[in-house]
Every structure is written in C-alpha cells, then in structure tokens.
Write a protein that holds these residues in place. Structure first.
Motif, PDB file in Angstrom:
ATOM      1  N   LEU A 225       0.753  -1.064   0.167  1.00 17.16           N
ATOM      2  CA  LEU A 225      -0.066   0.080   0.128  1.00 17.16           C
ATOM      3  C   LEU A 225       0.989   1.259  -0.005  1.00 17.16           C
ATOM      4  O   LEU A 225       0.593   2.388  -0.282  1.00 17.16           O
ATOM      5  CB  LEU A 225      -0.900   0.196   1.191  1.00 17.16           C
TER       6      LEU A 225
ATOM      7  N   ARG B 290      -0.839   3.675  -4.041  1.00 10.99           N
ATOM      8  CA  ARG B 290      -1.309   4.682  -3.129  1.00 10.99           C
ATOM      9  C   ARG B 290      -2.868   4.726  -3.809  1.00 10.99           C
ATOM     10  O   ARG B 290      -2.978   4.813  -5.083  1.00 10.99           O
ATOM     11  CB  ARG B 290      -0.615   5.754  -3.019  1.00 10.99           C
ATOM     12  N   GLN B 291      -3.540   5.341  -2.817  1.00 12.48           N
ATOM     13  CA  GLN B 291      -5.124   5.770  -3.542  1.00 12.48           C
ATOM     14  C   GLN B 291      -5.080   6.817  -4.454  1.00 12.48           C
ATOM     15  O   GLN B 291      -4.724   7.828  -3.971  1.00 12.48           O
ATOM     16  CB  GLN B 291      -5.978   5.767  -2.367  1.00 12.48           C
TER      17      GLN B 291
ATOM     18  N   ALA C 130      -7.033  -1.753  -5.260  1.00 16.96           N
ATOM     19  CA  ALA C 130      -6.423  -0.918  -3.973  1.00 16.96           C
ATOM     20  C   ALA C 130      -5.973   0.254  -4.312  1.00 16.96           C
ATOM     21  O   ALA C 130      -6.277   1.389  -3.353  1.00 16.96           O
ATOM     22  CB  ALA C 130      -5.506  -1.850  -3.564  1.00 16.96           C
TER      23      ALA C 130
ATOM     24  N   CYS D  26     -12.242   0.024  -2.987  1.00 22.73           N
ATOM     25  CA  CYS D  26     -10.868   0.487  -2.809  1.00 22.73           C
ATOM     26  C   CYS D  26     -10.634   0.286  -1.061  1.00 22.73           C
ATOM     27  O   CYS D  26      -9.682  -0.017  -0.798  1.00 22.73           O
ATOM     28  CB  CYS D  26     -10.522   1.844  -3.386  1.00 22.73           C
TER      29      CYS D  26
ATOM     30  N   ARG E 138      -7.891  -1.927   0.648  1.00 20.82           N
ATOM     31  CA  ARG E 138      -6.790  -1.205   1.520  1.00 20.82           C
ATOM     32  C   ARG E 138      -6.780  -1.893   2.990  1.00 20.82           C
ATOM     33  O   ARG E 138      -5.752  -1.952   3.560  1.00 20.82           O
ATOM     34  CB  ARG E 138      -6.892   0.221   1.308  1.00 20.82           C
ATOM     35  N   LYS E 139      -7.864  -2.328   3.418  1.00 17.72           N
ATOM     36  CA  LYS E 139      -8.029  -2.649   4.836  1.00 17.72           C
ATOM     37  C   LYS E 139      -7.712  -3.889   4.919  1.00 17.72           C
ATOM     38  O   LYS E 139      -6.879  -4.413   6.092  1.00 17.72           O
ATOM     39  CB  LYS E 139      -9.482  -2.506   5.356  1.00 17.72           C
TER      40      LYS E 139
ATOM     41  N   GLY F   8      -3.187  -5.475   3.000  1.00 15.61           N
ATOM     42  CA  GLY F   8      -1.847  -4.844   3.384  1.00 15.61           C
ATOM     43  C   GLY F   8      -1.028  -5.634   3.472  1.00 15.61           C
ATOM     44  O   GLY F   8      -1.178  -7.076   3.930  1.00 15.61           O
TER      45      GLY F   8
END
Length: 448
Positions: A142, A146-147, A218, A278, A282-283, A286
């Motif tokens: 992550l 990146r978002q 992600a 997303c 990401r939760k 990772g």
C-alpha cells in the motif's frame, strides 16, 4: 530467520514473481534475511539485489543454511530440498491449473499455502492434509500503490493488463463503443511497466485478473475481472468479499469475454462503489497481514519438522526425481515441460497451416520474380555498355532506352510481387509471435 524462497523466475513483474518481490521486501523489512533461488533471472533480480536480497540461479551460491525453505514451483523446490535435506519447508500453490504449481507429498514439506479457494481444492485433491494447509490471499504494497483521486462520473481512460491476447479485440471494441481510450500492458502486448503503481492512477477502469486486478482495486480504479480464459464481471461491493477468496482469478471466469458482456460491465461503472471497494482492499490486503501470516506458518513448519527421519526425506526426494527428472517415460516432468516450453494450440496451428498453403503460389511467384529481376538488371547493364561500341550512338541510345523502359516495367511488376510476398510473410510472422506469449496458458484452456 533466514528464508530461502524458490521460484521459476525472478525476471519481470508477472505472477508469482511479484508475490516473491512483495514477500521478500516485507520479510527483510521485518528484520529477516532472504535468499532467492530461481533458474531464470532478469531485471527484477537486479532490483532486488540493490535492495539487499541475495538472488541466485545456482544452488551452490547459497552458502548459509536457511532456517526454512519457502518453495514455489516443483523444479526449483526439488533443488532446494535436495541441497538442504534437514531444513523444513513450506510450499505455496499459486495456480489451480498448472502441474508445476501443484503440491507433491514430501515429509520435508510441513505446511502448505493456497492463495485462493481454487488452489485450496487442488491441494486437498493431491493429498495435502487439511490441517496443514493455510489460505493466504495475495496482498498489495500500500506504500507503493497509493489511493488515487476520486473517479469521474463516467470512465474516460481504460487499461488492459493481460498475459494472453485472445480477448484483446473484444476489450478494444467494447471500449471504443463506450468512448473509453484504451491502453494495454502485459506480455501479450509486448509492453511492460516497472512502475505500475504510477500508471494505475491515470486510469478509470481496468480490465485484469488476479494480482493485477487486486492492485488496481486497491488504487481505486473500477475493475472488470476478465481475460482470455473467461469473464467474471465488474468488481463491486456486493461481490468483493467472495471474489477475494477466489483471488479475482480463474475460478470466477465462468462466462466468455465477449463485447456484450464487457459493455454490460462497463455500463455498471459507479465511482462511489469503486471507492468503497478500494477502502475494503486497502483494509484487508495490506502487506503487514501478508508477512505476519507467512512468519506464523514458517514457525509452525520449524516446530513440526522433528517428526521425520533422514531416510523418509531422502526416499521422498528420490521419488520426486523419478517424477520430474527427464526420462523416456512420460511422467510428471513431461506435463511440466509442456507448461514451461509450450505446445502450439491445435486450432491456431491449423489456421497457420492454411495460411502457409494459401501462400504457396505467391511464394513460387516471388522466387521467379527475384530471378527475373536479377536477369533484367544484368541485361540493362549489358545494353548500356553496348552504347559505346556502336557507330551511331544516338540510334543505339534510343533503342536501349525503349528496351530499358520495357524492362523497368517488368521490374516494377516483379517488385509488386515481392512486396506482396513480404506482406504475406509479415502476416505469418504476426500470427506466430503471440504463440510465444501464450506457451504456458495453453494448458489452462485445455488444448494441450
């Protein structure tokens, strides 16, 4: 802890290679020593070495005894087991299709890992004890991925990430009809990226499967799960949990990748829903979880290793050699060789043979044209030389010029034939080239 990781290759950014890179970086970041063994090395190996990893293609270069072997792919796994017969091992299965990924019993291997439910079923079918098998889903770095900013209301730019090419035209057509500008990356396209984390935020919708699809989700892209093997649909909040358990992979590809199916998926594009997907990935995906799970399994393997004897381990290694060592008998090695080196798709072979047959006549004409062209040029040279040997040079010049024009016309015709020949050869070449990219995928489509 010293961990020896085996893989078929550490060369580019596809498949298990990226998993190896992520795991090795995570383990090193947690204070452990990594050693990577792969018979095929490339740019990725160089990048890993720069970051402090030992990456080799010969087992003799592994000097320090590892505490645990993390094996991936049967052939390099066998090398590591034979070299360190008293070291406990863990085996990861990344594919429910390929034989080179499928576990074989060995007392030195104390734990097994499946990356999704389909791989779990494959492992159990090959005799892996259920209480020795763990599910560890693919993860995403992550920090790298990146978002991205919020998606637009309608997708404008699309990205196809693919190792196979049969579905490319359908994706292109669907995107064209939807007003989406499409770019393509992956082995089937001949275009690669070593900074996918920088590329993905530029796209609104991504067509991919497995690890590439997880990375795109992600980042915050809308994802259509599909490839040449089949079509699943648009990843959304309703299916994301179940689909993650299948690694967004082959187990979901139950429908064909057609233009109509793709258009239907694109029509469901929802920026807000993609943002929620997303947040979910990401939760749960990772790298911290990924590394912790592997370390837990390594420790279990080390603690359980004392139950085997040297004779049991050496016998199992010998049995492996019988199966995957090349011999006159077609055992497991033969299927693995077909997976690694490819066998042409019979349907594709038939099409190419037809192309060759249809070009037979033009090939013959081209050969004649080449011969005739050489003769014409030599004749022109002779006629030009004769100008200087006749008494009336002006008359000879006119005569030679007329003859030359006629012969130049014939040369032009010959060149047209040759140009057609070149065009046909190019068509044939373009037909053959993709076979090199799909050599391992053929088995997955049931055509070997």
């Amino acid at each position: 802890m010293r961990i020896l990781i085996t893989n078929l290759s550490v060369s580019q950014n596809s498949g298990s290679e990226s998993v190896v890179e992520l795991l090795a970086d995570g383990l090193r970041g947690a204070g452990h020593q990594t050693m990577l063994l792969a018979p095929t090395l490339g740019d990725m190996a160089d990048r890993l070495r720069i970051r402090g990893h030992q990456v080799v293609d010969r087992i003799a270069e592994i000097v320090e005894r590892p505490d645990v072997i993390h094996a991936q792919h049967l052939t390099p796994c066998l090398t590591a087991l034979a070299r360190f017969p008293d070291v406990p091992a863990v085996f990861s299965c990344h594919s429910a299709v390929f034989e080179v990924e499928t576990p074989m019993p060995h007392p030195q291997i104390r734990r097994w890992i499946a990356v999704d439910e389909a791989c779990k079923v494959r492992c159990l079918s090959r005799g892996v004890p259920a209480d020795k098998l763990d599910l560890v889903f693919n993860a995403v770095d992550l920090e790298r991925f990146r978002q991205r900013p919020s998606l637009p209301a309608r997708p404008k730019r699309g990205l196809l990430l693919t190792k196979n090419f049969e579905h490319q035209q359908a994706v292109r057509e669907a995107c064209a009809k939807s007003g989406i500008q499409l770019d393509e990356l992956g082995p089937a396209t001949g275009r690669y990226s070593y900074q996918l984390e920088k590329d993905l935020p530029q796209y609104d919708i991504v067509f991919a499967t497995a690890r590439m699809a997880i990375e795109a989700a992600a980042v915050g892209c809308s994802v259509v799960v599909c490839d040449a093997r089949g079509f699943a649909g648009l990843l959304d909040t309703e299916n994301m949990t179940a689909w993650r358990r299948m690694n967004l992979g082959v187990g979901l590809l139950t429908r064909p990748t057609t233009v109509d199916n793709l258009l239907q998926a694109i029509s469901k594009f929802d920026a807000d829903d993609a943002a929620a997907v997303c947040i979910y990935f990401r939760k749960v995906a990772g790298m911290a979880y990924f590394v912790e799970e592997h370390l837990r399994i390594y420790n279990q393997a080390i603690q359980e290793h004392g139950a085997t004897t040297a004779d049991e381990r050496s016998l199992a290694t010998a049995c492996w050699i019988e199966e995957i060592g090349v011999s006159a008998t077609h055992r497991k090695w033969f299927q693995i060789a077909k997976e690694l080196h490819g066998v042409a798709d019979p349907l594709r072979q038939t099409a190419l043979l037809e192309l060759l047959r249809s070009n037979t006549e033009i090939l013959k004409r081209s050969a004649v044209a080449w011969t005739d062209l050489g003769g014409q040029i030599n004749t022109i040279r002779l006629d030009t030389a004769q100008i200087h040997s006749v008494s009336d040079a002006s008359v000879s010049l006119v005569t030679v010029s007329q003859v030359t024009l006629e012969r130049l016309s014939r040369i032009e015709h010959s060149l047209e034939i040759i140009a057609e020949f070149v065009s046909k050869v190019k068509l044939l070449y373009n037909g053959l080239l993709p076979l090199f990219f799909r050599k391992i995928l053929l088995k997955a489509r049931g055509k070997i």
